[in-house]
Design a protein around this motif. Structure first.
Motif, short mmCIF file in Angstrom:
data_model
loop_
_atom_site.label_atom_id
_atom_site.label_comp_id
_atom_site.label_asym_id
_atom_site.label_seq_id
_atom_site.Cartn_x
_atom_site.Cartn_y
_atom_site.Cartn_z
N MET A 304 -6.80 -2.00 0.69
CA MET A 304 -5.96 -1.60 -0.43
C MET A 304 -6.77 -0.85 -1.47
O MET A 304 -7.95 -1.12 -1.68
N ALA A 305 -6.10 0.08 -2.14
CA ALA A 305 -6.66 0.78 -3.29
C ALA A 305 -5.54 0.96 -4.31
O ALA A 305 -4.37 1.13 -3.94
N ALA A 306 -5.91 0.92 -5.58
CA ALA A 306 -4.92 1.08 -6.66
C ALA A 306 -5.27 2.32 -7.47
O ALA A 306 -6.31 2.37 -8.14
N TYR A 474 -5.74 2.95 4.08
CA TYR A 474 -5.53 2.25 2.82
C TYR A 474 -4.04 2.12 2.50
O TYR A 474 -3.28 3.09 2.65
N GLU A 475 -3.66 0.94 2.06
CA GLU A 475 -2.35 0.73 1.46
C GLU A 475 -2.51 1.00 -0.03
O GLU A 475 -3.36 0.38 -0.70
N LEU A 476 -1.72 1.92 -0.56
CA LEU A 476 -1.86 2.30 -1.97
C LEU A 476 -0.89 1.47 -2.79
O LEU A 476 0.33 1.60 -2.67
N VAL A 477 -1.46 0.61 -3.63
CA VAL A 477 -0.69 -0.44 -4.29
C VAL A 477 -0.87 -0.35 -5.80
O VAL A 477 -1.62 0.48 -6.32
N THR A 478 -0.18 -1.22 -6.52
CA THR A 478 -0.30 -1.26 -7.97
C THR A 478 -1.46 -2.17 -8.38
O THR A 478 -2.00 -2.93 -7.56
N VAL A 479 -1.80 -2.12 -9.65
CA VAL A 479 -2.89 -2.96 -10.16
C VAL A 479 -2.56 -4.44 -10.01
O VAL A 479 -3.39 -5.24 -9.56
N SER A 480 -1.35 -4.84 -10.39
CA SER A 480 -0.99 -6.26 -10.27
C SER A 480 -1.09 -6.73 -8.83
O SER A 480 -1.48 -7.87 -8.55
N GLU A 481 -0.73 -5.86 -7.89
CA GLU A 481 -0.81 -6.23 -6.48
C GLU A 481 -2.25 -6.36 -6.01
O GLU A 481 -2.60 -7.30 -5.29
N ILE A 482 -3.11 -5.45 -6.43
CA ILE A 482 -4.50 -5.53 -5.97
C ILE A 482 -5.22 -6.71 -6.61
O ILE A 482 -6.06 -7.36 -5.99
#
Length: 492
Positions: A304-306, A474-482
């Motif tokens: 993951m990356a935000a 990479y799954e591109l996610v939000t800050v809260s998710e990462i």
């Protein structure tokens, strides 16, 4: 236009404790004989609510409830089942079917079990009717099945009904199954237990979390008293044996965020009653409290990356960023300046509607380490308020301008601070090639990337960057998710 806040009340029905076994501690022939003097064989008896219940039941809507008792008694079984009737066809039919299903299970059970000739199996069903809001009841059924003196099955089941629409909320359990709701329930229980000195030293937080997140959990240990939910756990279930059977009480209002929307909207919200001068659809709408970003259910083992964007929104560039993110099925986080939210509210709404997270980047981008406590408070609070007013969302994360922060500043900001792992230096180079090279040279699982959606060259670099990260898995996610999946931190 008439607005009315829904009542939060609890109606505890004092159902007769006529158990087929003469009480939970009594079993065997004596219990069966006692039941014979109490039960009427094979017929229904309707008892008006006021004959069975206390003065507390003057709460609106309770006057239409009757209690039905279904009883059987013969040499082979003793049955006493109590359930409500609301004079509403659909609800009453389904509650009767509920009773019948439990009776059928009992009949099948006593056929399959090795039943002693000296003991008549017993089925006892009682209930509490808890009025959570106008027309919304949580019916809590307790079913005790005695197959022998030594074999007892106990079950608790909660059925939600809406007498305003003559329907069972068949898809709703007491607590919602989505991740955010269960996390709220866990944190509320944990916070209460940590302040209870009879539980805190023995508490096993992992056991508690597993109990909360278990999708099969029917929360049979929950009881209602007025506007309180009581949780009672078995010895060793969520704490060391030395804690005994832990029990806590939590106000219903503190648990609303863990309950399904279909219930909480009726309990906690305001609704507008229909009137002659307004459409019925508008009358049914409720005023919404600001929501928080809802974390998606993801595989934590994914890379993951935000991606984060500061200093917006911009009414020209931010929509271009949103379009590129959508094309690559990517989520991101935008740290907003209050002054710009005030200028471009439609862009903020567009960002939220696209499923992205927004955070607080202060009102006017001041260095928080150089201003007073009152100024810090104003910078943060004004921005939170304008975001909530604009998009009905409450940020739970913030980023200090320039990344300039101290412990002293942190104590004034009751939000989760978010910095970054990779600074693309888009603000310095304004060069798409260098921006992308910074990503390719440094990106790793769990990284938070700093960019700005106010520079043309940042937008120009984005398509290549998104494609590269996707190709790299990479799954591109939000800050809260990462934070949640990679750092086990819940932003709040």
């Amino acid at each position: 236009m008439f607005k009315r806040r829904l009542l939060i009340g609890t109606l505890l029905m004092s159902v007769l404790s006529m158990t087929a076994c003469g009480g939970a501690e009594t079993s065997g022939p004596h219990g069966a004989e006692e039941a014979k003097s109490m039960l009427t064989t094979g017929k229904y008896e309707k008892k008006k609510e006021h004959e069975e219940t206390s003065a507390e039941q003057s709460v609106s809507g309770a006057e239409d409830m009757n209690i039905i008792s279904y009883t059987e008694e013969n040499d082979k079984k003793v049955v006493a089942m109590y359930y409500p009737e609301f004079q509403q066809q659909n609800i009453d039919e389904q509650l009767d079917e509920f009773k019948t299903s439990k009776l059928n299970i009992f009949n099948e059970l006593i056929k399959s079990e090795d039943v002693s000739k000296d003991f008549a199996p017993q089925l006892n069903m009682t209930f509490d009717a808890n009025l959570l809001a106008e027309n919304i009841y949580a019916l809590q059924f307790v079913i005790d099945t005695y197959i022998s003196e030594d074999t007892v099955f106990k079950e608790t089941e909660i059925v939600m009904i809406n007498t305003g629409t003559d329907s069972l909320l068949t898809e709703e359990s007491l607590f919602s199954k989505n991740l955010n709701s269960r996390e709220h329930l866990y944190n509320t229980l944990l916070g209460t237990m940590k302040t209870d000195l009879s539980i805190a030293p023995y508490l096993n937080e992992e056991k508690l979390r597993s109990w909360v997140l278990d999708e099969a959990n029917n929360f049979s240990n929950v009881r209602f008293t007025d506007n309180i939910m009581e949780f009672t756990f078995e010895q060793g279930e969520i704490a060391a044996d030395a804690a005994g059977k832990p029990a806590i009480e939590i106000p219903l209002t503190e648990l609303l965020a863990a309950m399904p929307d279909a219930i909480t909207q009726l309990i906690d919200g305001e609704y507008i009653e229909p009137s002659e001068d307004m459409p019925e659809e508008a009358a049914a709408e409720e005023e919404q409290k600001p929501a928080v970003y809802e974390i998606r259910e993801l595989d934590k083992n994914l890379k993951m990356a935000a991606l984060t964007f500061d200093d917006g929104p911009d009414n020209i560039l931010t929509p271009r960023v949103l379009s590129l993110l959508k094309a690559h099925d990517a989520r991101a986080t935008f740290f907003l300046l209050g002054t710009k939210v005030n200028l471009f509210p439609a862009t903020v709404e567009q960002t939220i509607d696209a499923g992205h997270e927004v955070g607080n980047h202060t009102w006017s981008h001041k260095d928080l380490t150089t201003i007073s406590f009152n100024e810090i408070t104003e910078e943060i609070v004004r921005t939170n308020e304008i975001i909530a007013e604009t998009a009905n969302i409450q940020p739970v994360i913030y980023r200090a301008p320039f990344g300039a922060n101290t412990d002293a500043v942190d104590q004034y900001v009751p939000m989760t601070e978010v910095n970054w792992d990779i600074d693309t230096e888009d603000w310095l180079t304004h060069d798409p090639v260098q921006i992308n090279q910074m990503i390719k040279n440094n990106i790793s699982d769990g990284d938070i990337v700093l960019m700005h959606d106010v520079h043309d060259m940042t937008v120009e670099s984005l398509d290549e960057m998104l494609q590269y990260l996707t190709d790299e898995g990479y799954e591109l996610v939000t800050v809260s998710e990462i934070l949640y999946y990679k750092n086990e931190v819940r932003a709040e």
